[in-house]
Write a protein that holds these residues in place. Structure first.
Motif, short mmCIF file in Angstrom:
data_model
loop_
_atom_site.label_atom_id
_atom_site.label_comp_id
_atom_site.label_asym_id
_atom_site.label_seq_id
_atom_site.Cartn_x
_atom_site.Cartn_y
_atom_site.Cartn_z
N SER A 68 10.94 15.37 -31.72
CA SER A 68 11.78 16.51 -31.33
C SER A 68 11.83 17.56 -32.43
CB SER A 68 13.19 16.02 -31.02
OG SER A 68 13.17 15.08 -29.95
N PHE A 69 11.93 17.13 -33.67
CA PHE A 69 12.02 18.07 -34.79
C PHE A 69 10.78 18.95 -34.86
CE2 PHE A 69 10.95 19.12 -39.18
CZ PHE A 69 12.07 19.86 -39.54
N VAL A 70 9.60 18.34 -34.76
CA VAL A 70 8.35 19.11 -34.85
C VAL A 70 8.26 20.13 -33.72
CG1 VAL A 70 5.84 18.97 -34.79
CG2 VAL A 70 7.16 17.25 -36.03
N SER A 103 -2.19 8.65 -32.46
CA SER A 103 -3.57 9.01 -32.13
C SER A 103 -3.64 9.73 -30.79
CB SER A 103 -4.44 7.75 -32.10
OG SER A 103 -4.46 7.10 -33.35
N LEU A 104 -2.86 9.24 -29.84
CA LEU A 104 -2.84 9.86 -28.52
C LEU A 104 -2.34 11.29 -28.61
CD1 LEU A 104 -3.47 9.00 -25.59
CD2 LEU A 104 -1.05 8.48 -25.33
N ALA A 105 -1.30 11.52 -29.42
CA ALA A 105 -0.76 12.87 -29.59
C ALA A 105 -1.78 13.79 -30.25
CB ALA A 105 0.52 12.81 -30.41
N LEU A 106 -2.46 13.29 -31.25
CA LEU A 106 -3.42 14.12 -32.00
C LEU A 106 -4.58 14.56 -31.11
CD1 LEU A 106 -3.81 15.17 -34.93
CD2 LEU A 106 -5.30 13.21 -35.30
N ILE A 121 -7.09 18.85 -27.53
CA ILE A 121 -7.62 19.29 -26.23
C ILE A 121 -6.80 20.47 -25.70
CG2 ILE A 121 -7.94 18.61 -23.83
CD1 ILE A 121 -8.53 15.77 -24.86
N LEU A 122 -5.49 20.37 -25.77
CA LEU A 122 -4.63 21.46 -25.28
C LEU A 122 -4.83 22.72 -26.11
CD1 LEU A 122 -1.31 19.53 -24.59
CD2 LEU A 122 -2.94 20.37 -22.92
N LEU A 123 -5.03 22.55 -27.40
CA LEU A 123 -5.26 23.71 -28.26
C LEU A 123 -6.56 24.40 -27.90
CD1 LEU A 123 -3.56 24.89 -30.54
CD2 LEU A 123 -4.99 23.67 -32.18
N PHE A 124 -7.58 23.62 -27.60
CA PHE A 124 -8.86 24.21 -27.18
C PHE A 124 -8.70 24.99 -25.88
CE2 PHE A 124 -12.62 23.80 -24.46
CZ PHE A 124 -13.55 24.49 -25.22
N VAL A 173 2.06 23.94 -27.16
CA VAL A 173 2.13 22.49 -26.97
C VAL A 173 1.02 21.81 -27.76
CG1 VAL A 173 2.10 20.64 -25.26
CG2 VAL A 173 3.08 22.83 -24.67
N GLY A 174 -0.14 22.45 -27.83
CA GLY A 174 -1.24 21.88 -28.59
C GLY A 174 -0.93 21.76 -30.06
N PHE A 175 -0.38 22.83 -30.66
CA PHE A 175 0.00 22.78 -32.08
C PHE A 175 1.06 21.71 -32.32
CE2 PHE A 175 -1.83 27.06 -33.18
CZ PHE A 175 -2.53 26.61 -34.27
N THR A 176 2.01 21.60 -31.42
CA THR A 176 3.08 20.62 -31.59
C THR A 176 2.52 19.21 -31.62
OG1 THR A 176 4.69 22.05 -30.47
CG2 THR A 176 5.18 19.70 -30.56
N ASN A 177 1.61 18.93 -30.70
CA ASN A 177 1.06 17.57 -30.64
C ASN A 177 -0.02 17.33 -31.68
OD1 ASN A 177 2.22 16.05 -28.16
ND2 ASN A 177 1.84 18.12 -27.41
N LEU A 178 -0.65 18.39 -32.16
CA LEU A 178 -1.67 18.23 -33.20
C LEU A 178 -1.03 17.99 -34.57
CD1 LEU A 178 -4.81 18.42 -33.59
CD2 LEU A 178 -4.43 20.78 -34.29
#
Length: 769
Positions: free
Chosen positions: A110-112, A160-163, A168-171, A369-374
């Motif tokens: 949540s913080f990220v 790993s799943l988040a990264l 993929i979302l960032l791309f 969303v991509g940056f958040t999960n990356l």
């Protein structure tokens, strides 16, 4: 000459095979239209300097509003951000348990999300963080992989799943492919959310009731059955969980009633309702402390299940551990994860954008969303996306800008460093009650399903198919079922889209009353002809007298576009109708019965047809391209095939092919390249070139003939001898809306019909002599 034309000529291709033929007396000042070329295509796809600058600025939307920031916005953002912060702390820890992780991972995630999202956001309302559905999917993946390989930890799997999902979302966001979210229809989203909510709620009931030995990761229907069987083993946890759930609903209902009874205090009652989760968790944490204060750090000694030790600060910060075998293990789950992240975030952000009158950029939202999960996994985060409940709270709390997320992040940070000792006593059953309370709001209400039924009954079947798949199989399969069925319905509708044959009907705008004699029209009445389907199957008044435009002239409007999927169906209908309603020009072309083709054998043996065929000759076909955005090689080849087929039907006469509403230049290029838009090489008759004049309304529509000169007559220009020509009334062809070199392309149906009918009349007149 372009490189492709030179190359084509070099290999022996006749590049001028379908070149338009211009008449000898073609107007010198005529507007000549050119086809779209390869150079134009390259220019369209190559980025310009200004485009590159706008692209990089679009990656940081906050630059457009941050310099306008003021104290009013600040006050609204602080209130909304702090309010959401009080909610996200207990929810984040509860959802982390769904993901089979320690509670602190929910706070990290949540913080990220809150600290990063504001810089990339195009939505002021949405909050990124832990959500029930994604947490459940991560938990399912963790359980499956750890059972297969205990050496892989839950933390490694989740991070790993988040990264990978974030990359993929960032791309997708960077390449501005966010439009792919439009392939996921509303019914698929609502079905997925409903099925997931039922599955999550059913899986939390055993924990809320203190029931052990129930496999909550199995199919939902099995979980429900096993829970019912195990009800006699309910423990004291139920007192902490079930009562917490009842209290949450009681507070919400009470606040809703009070808000309606006292409208002036509605805002205050809203905040009371919003903070009910915090109040309930604090209340039951205090009760738990009073009951279990003797355990002295050993959660196993408590009277009921409690959260236990929650480490302070970011204890799991650092580069995530990613091994090859872990990546292989999660590979099959990445598509599901990405789809869920996209569905939840985009659906929620678009919904609140419509409610609050602003538009989101799906591609840019995927960047956020991509940056958040990356980056989240480097602080211990697992897959995160938009949360419906917290977004609703944030919107109602009066958020002004995306910067409110920073104030929520401060609350989460304080909780991580100052409140972890309090978290120790939180009852797990109360957290389960909180989860059930939160996810039940995601179930689609019956009113919405009924609205789906009234709008599109077939989609209701898809809705329930997705729900049943989630309940009797897995949430992941529910997603695939709804998306696959929706795609199948879309393709079916495109493939089986039947076009319409149009006719004309006269309508009156003015004082003519129903049932009155149309001959008694006043000077204020306006009569005009409109186009409507001849079969009356689109709800048109059955009594409406819709007439064919002219004997041997057909108007066909495509439905569902014109592409390789439906081109055969369109032209099967067109060919059938043309053969049915017109006669073959050469009626005595077969001297012997054996010369006749098998599909046209003539009258039966011993019978002779003496009745003459009174059907008209095929003169022209008008194709309405108003629903056509693009064409492909297959569809154009089908058009060429039916042209050749109908040409044999009409030979030695020539069938004119008129096109209207062709708004795409590449479509026009494809038609011209295949010999459409102008008179064929075998057409020796004059062609009516109808020019829509761009300019003042009083210039009207003018018709120019390839053969003959011009004389003004009403709103048309008709061919007459040069001695009778009135030059002052002739309008220059240079002011035409469309190119005069392609006379069979028209801006509207009225113009196309007029041109085709005039040509048909001319041919009929010539044939009568």
């Amino acid at each position: 000459m372009s490189f492709t034309r030179k190359l084509a000529k070099a290999v022996g291709i006749d590049v001028d095979e379908n070149k338009e033929r211009l008449p000898a007396d073609f107007p010198e000042d005529a507007y000549i239209e050119t086809v779209a070329g390869t150079e134009e295509f390259i220019r369209e796809i190559l980025p310009t300097g200004g485009g590159i600058k706008r692209y990089f600025l679009s990656l940081f939307p906050f630059l457009t509003w941050i310099h306008h920031y003021n104290f009013v916005w600040l006050a609204g953002d602080i209130i909304a951000g702090v309010t959401v912060g009080f909610v996200v702390v207990p929810q984040g820890m509860a959802y982390a348990l769904l993901a089979k992780l320690s509670p602190e991972f929910g706070l990290y995630t949540s913080f990220v999300g809150f600290i990063l999202y504001w810089a990339f956001a195009t939505s002021k309302d949405i909050t990124i963080g832990t959500v029930a559905v994604m947490s459940t999917i991560v938990g399912n993946i963790v359980v499956r992989i750890t059972e297969e390989d205990p050496d892989i930890s839950a933390e490694e799997i989740a991070r790993s799943l988040a990264l990978i999902s974030g990359a993929i979302l960032l791309f997708i966001g960077f390449t501005r492919l966010g439009f792919i979210v439009e392939f996921i229809p509303l019914v698929a989203i609502t079905s997925f959310m409903t099925g997931a909510a039922i599955s999550i709620a059913a899986g939390q009931v055993p924990a809320m009731m203190g029931i052990k030995n129930v496999n909550t990761r199995g199919a939902t229907y099995k979980v429900i059955i096993d829970t019912l069987k195990a009800l006699p083993t309910t423990k004291i946890d139920a007192a902490m969980g079930l009562s917490a759930l009842v209290m949450l609903y009681a507070i919400r209902i009470f606040c809703s009633i009070m808000g309606k009874r006292f409208p002036n205090q509605r805002k205050a009652w809203f905040f009371v309702s919003t903070l009910r989760m915090v109040f309930v968790i604090l209340l039951y944490t205090m009760i738990s402390w009073l009951v279990n204060r003797h355990v002295k750090g050993d959660a196993k000694k408590a009277m009921f299940s409690i959260l236990g030790h929650v480490p302070s600060g970011f204890q799991h910060a650092g580069a995530p551990k990613m091994r090859t075998k872990t990546l292989k293990a999660i590979a099959s789950d990445i598509p599901t994860t990405v789809i869920v992240l996209i569905i939840e975030h985009i659906a929620i952000s678009k919904s609140f954008g419509r409610i609050n009158n602003y538009r989101i950029d799906p591609s840019q939202e995927l960047v956020a969303v991509g940056f958040t999960n990356l980056l989240g996994p480097f602080l211990g985060g697992y897959p995160a996306t938009g949360s419906f409940s917290r977004t609703a709270i944030k919107a109602k709390a009066g958020v002004r800008t995306p910067l409110a997320g920073v104030f929520t992040a401060v609350i989460v940070l304080l909780a991580l460093y100052a409140l972890t000792s309090v978290f120790f006593y939180i009852p797990k059953s109360s957290l389960s009650g909180l989860i059930i309370h939160a996810v039940l709001d995601l179930i689609t209400p019956p009113k919405t399903v009924y609205q789906f039924w009234k709008t599109s009954p077939l989609e209701v079947i898809i809705f329930f198919a997705g729900v049943f798949a989630s309940v009797f199989s897995t949430i992941e399969n529910g997603i695939y079922v709804t998306v696959a069925l929706s795609a199948a319905v879309l393709l079916w509708n495109i493939a089986r889209s039947h076009g319409k044959f149009l006719g004309q009907v006269q309508v009156v705008e003015g004082s003519l009353k129903p049932g009155s004699d149309p001959s008694h029209l006043s000077s204020d009445d306006l009569t005009r002809k409109v186009f409507a389907p001849l079969d009356h199957r689109d709800g048109i008044n059955p009594a409406a007298d819709i007439q064919e435009p002219y004997p041997g002239v057909f108007i066909y409007r495509f439905a569902g576009g014109f592409n390789y999927i439906n081109s055969d169906l369109h032209f099967a209908s067109l060919s059938h109708e043309a053969h049915l309603r017109t006669r073959q020009t050469e009626t005595n072309k077969y001297e012997k019965k054996g010369d006749r083709p098998w599909n046209n054998p003539g009258p039966r043996r011993g019978q002779q047809s003496d009745e003459p065929d009174t059907r008209p000759l095929l003169r022209a076909i008008i194709l309405d391209f108003s629903t056509v955005n693009f064409v492909d090689a297959t569809s154009i080849q089908a058009l060429v095939d039916v042209r050749n087929q109908l040409a044999r039907h009409a030979t030695p006469e020539v069938v004119e092919w008129h096109f209207t509403n062709v708004t795409d230049r590449w479509t026009k290029r494809a038609l011209v390249a295949n010999g459409f838009g102008f008179a064929g090489q075998d057409d020796e008759q004059g062609v009516n070139i109808t020019l829509s004049i761009a300019g003042a309304a009083d210039k009207g529509t003018h018709t120019v003939h390839e053969k003959g000169d011009l004389e003004s007559r009403g709103d048309e220009i008709r061919p007459l001898d040069k001695s009778n020509s009135v030059g002052s009334d002739a309008v220059s062809a240079s002011s035409a809306l469309y190119g005069a070199n392609w006379p069979f392309f028209h801006p509207d149906l009225q113009t196309a019909t007029k041109s085709a009918i005039e040509s048909a009349r001319k041919k009929n007149s010539a044939a009568s002599f």
